[in-house]
Scaffold this motif. Structure first.
Motif, mmCIF file in Angstrom:
data_model
loop_
_atom_site.group_PDB
_atom_site.id
_atom_site.type_symbol
_atom_site.label_atom_id
_atom_site.label_comp_id
_atom_site.label_asym_id
_atom_site.label_seq_id
_atom_site.Cartn_x
_atom_site.Cartn_y
_atom_site.Cartn_z
ATOM 1 N N SER A 177 39.999 66.214 -35.661
ATOM 2 C CA SER A 177 40.462 65.276 -36.682
ATOM 3 C C SER A 177 41.793 65.714 -37.269
ATOM 4 O O SER A 177 42.056 66.915 -37.410
ATOM 5 N N LEU A 205 35.249 67.114 -30.712
ATOM 6 C CA LEU A 205 35.749 66.041 -31.574
ATOM 7 C C LEU A 205 36.626 66.671 -32.649
ATOM 8 O O LEU A 205 36.160 67.505 -33.429
ATOM 9 N N SER A 237 30.023 68.750 -29.184
ATOM 10 C CA SER A 237 28.868 68.000 -28.670
ATOM 11 C C SER A 237 28.113 68.847 -27.663
ATOM 12 O O SER A 237 28.703 69.616 -26.906
ATOM 13 N N SER A 277 41.726 56.266 -28.468
ATOM 14 C CA SER A 277 41.637 57.701 -28.725
ATOM 15 C C SER A 277 42.789 58.437 -28.052
ATOM 16 O O SER A 277 43.359 57.968 -27.067
ATOM 17 N N GLU A 334 38.850 65.206 -28.066
ATOM 18 C CA GLU A 334 39.098 63.796 -28.380
ATOM 19 C C GLU A 334 39.483 63.631 -29.852
ATOM 20 O O GLU A 334 38.817 64.180 -30.742
ATOM 21 N N PRO A 360 39.680 60.531 -32.155
ATOM 22 C CA PRO A 360 39.440 59.081 -32.252
ATOM 23 C C PRO A 360 40.426 58.401 -33.204
ATOM 24 O O PRO A 360 41.094 59.065 -34.010
ATOM 25 N N GLU A 401 40.250 59.167 -36.910
ATOM 26 C CA GLU A 401 40.616 60.524 -37.302
ATOM 27 C C GLU A 401 42.113 60.776 -37.170
ATOM 28 O O GLU A 401 42.575 61.898 -37.385
ATOM 29 N N LYS A 408 33.360 68.734 -34.539
ATOM 30 C CA LYS A 408 32.055 68.811 -33.885
ATOM 31 C C LYS A 408 32.208 69.245 -32.433
ATOM 32 O O LYS A 408 33.138 68.852 -31.750
#
Length: 428
Positions: free
Chosen positions: A222, A220, A210, A167, A184, A186, A189, A208
């Motif tokens: 992308s 999160l 969290s 990541s 983050e 990942p 993404e 997202k």
């Protein structure tokens, strides 16, 4: 009133507030909660009577911070009773009336129960330190959640900080004047053509926020989500921003299954204004507008096609840049279609490793079979689909008959029960 001194308390609050970007009141609240847990640990260690403390036993205790005096006190709210059974929660009426004659049974009083400076203990101090660190993390996560909750589904500017496993950890801002927050990105993404070097900047799509207590960034983001493409076009094409042109559908393959195939996106656009060419508006003069989007996505191939309410026209457009001879909607119910092309257009329509037809199918929602028009058997294919439809209709008819029989039996059963009830009433 007694007090446990905490040298440097005021400076500590200022330092934490500045370093963690938390309001002073939030830091003070975290310190109070941590000190209360430390006091609880102290009381449990001093429990000579070995009585059990329930989880809610210390709910009537609170910590009062003295910022200027750099210390704290522990206060306990006790109920006035005739006979005391629990000295932590109750106090006798006789004892209270010695200082407050007007006190009545059932009233509450707040008493100072602060331990001596030397009694608080090393273990209690360690507990306070651990709880404080956790409470400060919780405060930060809560602030991040409140700051970014309404920004889900939008695009943020990001800067590469570091790498963790596969990541990428990025620094993002909410554009509300707040400091940067970690997010983050990942592996799944990320874009294969991106160069995630330190301090490189990218636009990212916030997928997202969290809410849990897990470690690491709670945002999160992308680079592979179709929402990023939609944002880039809306930001670059004024007609989309003004709702003259609308984006109907997007199909994106940012991470193809094979490394021999590059990222690609198909986007369907439409307009209600007859004087506006929606495809031309998105491409721009000499490709100027679409080139900005392509550059941001590091060379990703983008096909802008015209949406149509006619499925055959829409499918033909979606298979661009291939030249389509005919689109046959074989089974509208299951959304299956045969697309006929010349032999020299087969590979272009299918695309490298099937990417073009795969994206067209996702964009339109139809199952697309590319066929060579010169070898296509019209009668045979029609007969094959006719047989399938006949079988499907037969099975559907049998299911309907079975449902009808079950309903008929249920109705007869209800009538019989009503008749039995009527006969019993007659006998009476």
């Amino acid at each position: 009133m007694s007090m446990v001194t905490l040298p440097g308390l005021k400076e500590l609050i200022e330092s934490i507030s500045r370093d963690r970007n938390l309001p002073r009141l939030a830091v003070q609240s975290a310190i109070r909660e941590a000190l209360l847990k430390g006091y609880e640990r102290y009381r449990r260690a001093q429990n000579l009577e070995r009585k059990q403390f329930d989880e809610d036993y210390f709910e009537n205790f609170e910590v009062e911070l003295d910022i200027e005096g750099e210390g704290f006190r522990v206060l306990s709210t006790k109920t006035i009773v005739e006979e005391v059974n629990n000295t932590d929660h109750q106090i006798s009426l006789e004892e209270v009336q010695q200082v407050a004659p007007e006190a009545q049974l059932g009233d509450s009083v707040v008493l100072d129960v602060t331990p001596d400076q030397g009694e608080f203990g090393r273990m209690a101090a360690m507990q306070t330190k651990q709880v404080l660190a956790q409470k400060l993390r919780d405060q930060q996560r809560q602030m991040v959640q409140e700051e970014f909750q309404d920004l889900e589904g939008t695009v943020l500017q990001a800067r590469v900080l570091r790498f963790e496993r596969q990541s990428v950890v990025l620094a993002v801002t909410s554009n509300f004047g707040q400091p940067e927050v970690e997010a983050e990105l990942p592996k799944r993404e990320q874009l294969p053509n991106d160069n995630y070097r330190a301090n490189a900047t990218f636009k990212v799509y916030l997928k997202k926020v969290s809410q849990g207590q897990q470690r690491g960034p709670q945002l999160l983001v992308s680079r592979a989500d179709a929402g990023l493409v939609v944002y880039l076009f809306a930001n670059e094409v004024p007609e989309i921003e003004d709702e003259v042109v609308r984006i109907v559908a997007v199909a994106r393959e940012a991470n193809p299954p094979s490394r021999y195939v590059g990222p690609r996106t198909k986007i369907a656009v439409d307009t209600l204004d007859r004087d506006v060419d929606p495809v031309g508006a998105c491409i721009g003069a000499r490709g100027s507008r679409i080139q900005v989007v392509v550059n941001e996505l590091r060379g990703e191939k983008i096909d802008v096609i015209r949406w149509s309410p006619d499925p055959a026209t829409y499918i033909a457009n979606a298979l661009s840049p291939a030249r389509i001879d005919e689109v046959r909607l074989m089974d509208p119910e299951s959304r299956q279609t045969h697309v006929l092309v010349a032999e020299d257009q087969l590979s272009l329509a299918i695309g490298k490793e099937g990417q073009n037809v795969r994206l067209a199918a996702r964009l339109t929602g139809w199952k697309i079979d590319i066929k060579d028009k010169a070898k296509y058997d019209y009668a045979g294919e029609d007969a094959k689909f006719a047989a399938v439809r006949t079988k499907y209709q037969s099975e559907q008819s049998e299911e309907d008959d079975l449902e009808y029989e079950e309903e008929f039996e249920d109705e007869n059963q209800d009538e019989l029960e009503e008749d039995d009830s009527f006969d019993n009433n007659d006998d009476e």
